[in-house]
Design a protein around this motif. Sequence first.
Motif, short mmCIF file in Angstrom:
data_model
loop_
_atom_site.label_atom_id
_atom_site.label_comp_id
_atom_site.label_asym_id
_atom_site.label_seq_id
_atom_site.Cartn_x
_atom_site.Cartn_y
_atom_site.Cartn_z
N LEU A 72 1.45 -0.91 29.29
CA LEU A 72 2.45 0.15 29.08
C LEU A 72 1.96 1.05 27.96
N VAL A 73 1.85 2.34 28.23
CA VAL A 73 1.49 3.32 27.20
C VAL A 73 2.77 3.97 26.68
N VAL A 74 2.92 3.99 25.36
CA VAL A 74 4.16 4.49 24.76
C VAL A 74 3.84 5.57 23.74
N PRO A 75 3.93 6.86 24.12
CA PRO A 75 3.80 7.91 23.11
C PRO A 75 5.07 8.03 22.28
N LEU A 84 -1.18 11.44 25.29
CA LEU A 84 -0.87 10.68 26.50
C LEU A 84 -1.92 10.85 27.59
N ASP A 85 -2.33 12.07 27.87
CA ASP A 85 -3.29 12.28 28.96
C ASP A 85 -4.61 11.58 28.68
N THR A 88 -3.98 7.87 29.65
CA THR A 88 -3.80 7.59 31.07
C THR A 88 -5.03 7.96 31.90
N ALA A 94 -1.72 2.39 34.34
CA ALA A 94 -0.74 2.01 33.32
C ALA A 94 0.59 2.72 33.57
N GLU A 95 1.66 2.07 33.16
CA GLU A 95 2.97 2.70 33.19
C GLU A 95 3.21 3.38 31.84
N VAL A 96 4.13 4.31 31.81
CA VAL A 96 4.37 5.10 30.61
C VAL A 96 5.84 5.02 30.22
N PHE A 98 8.61 6.14 26.82
CA PHE A 98 8.71 7.14 25.76
C PHE A 98 9.64 6.63 24.67
N CYS A 126 1.14 -3.45 25.25
CA CYS A 126 1.60 -2.09 25.00
C CYS A 126 0.62 -1.35 24.11
#
Length: 212
Positions: A72-75, A84-85, A88, A94-96, A98, A126
């Motif tokens: 999970l990517v969390v900006p 973010l880009d 990803t 990966a899921e995103v 916020f 994460c």
Amino acid sequence: METLVVDHPLVAHKLTTLRDVRTDSPTFRRLADELVTLLAYEATRDVRVTEVTVETPVSPATGVRLAKPYPLVVPILRAGLGMLDGMTRLLPTAEVGFLGMIRNESTLQAETYATRLPDDLSGRQCYVVDPMLATGGTLAAAVQFLFDRGAVDVTALCLLAAPEGLAYMDKVFANSGKPIRVVTAALDERLNEHGYIVPGLGDAGDRLYGVV
């Protein structure tokens, strides 16, 4: 807590241009995106994978794919969106999520104003992205938020970090028993009296998107 300062000529080259006050927002965004991809390469060395067998044109071959549940990517809004880009691109499956957090300029403490994350992060790796690790309050609050929802380990990617911020993170999570990593392009000198990184690169959000 583990800290990795990525020592690479391309990282240093791009960071130097990001620091330059003459760098305009479009160039800043592009370079930040490129720099994050370089940081992500190092940050994902411990990403979980599972072994698979595929058919090549010649014979079967053993390889790996990202394991489920996917990372999970969390900006952290808003400046984290500029990273973010770059993340990803390297982790397209990966899921995103916020996380909206803002630093109170009087107390220098983080305040949450928006969340868009799964309620249950059990078993998830994460990756938090936020350009600046200054006092450490915002990042510490974000990491704790993810742990409270069940995340098993958290890696933070930052363009710059201050010694005070790293020390604060280490103090807060000294007895957490969970793996935490900070991957950054540079460890700067200090914070000034306003809580900004010196020499730093200014307000990352303003330089990415303009003053609003």
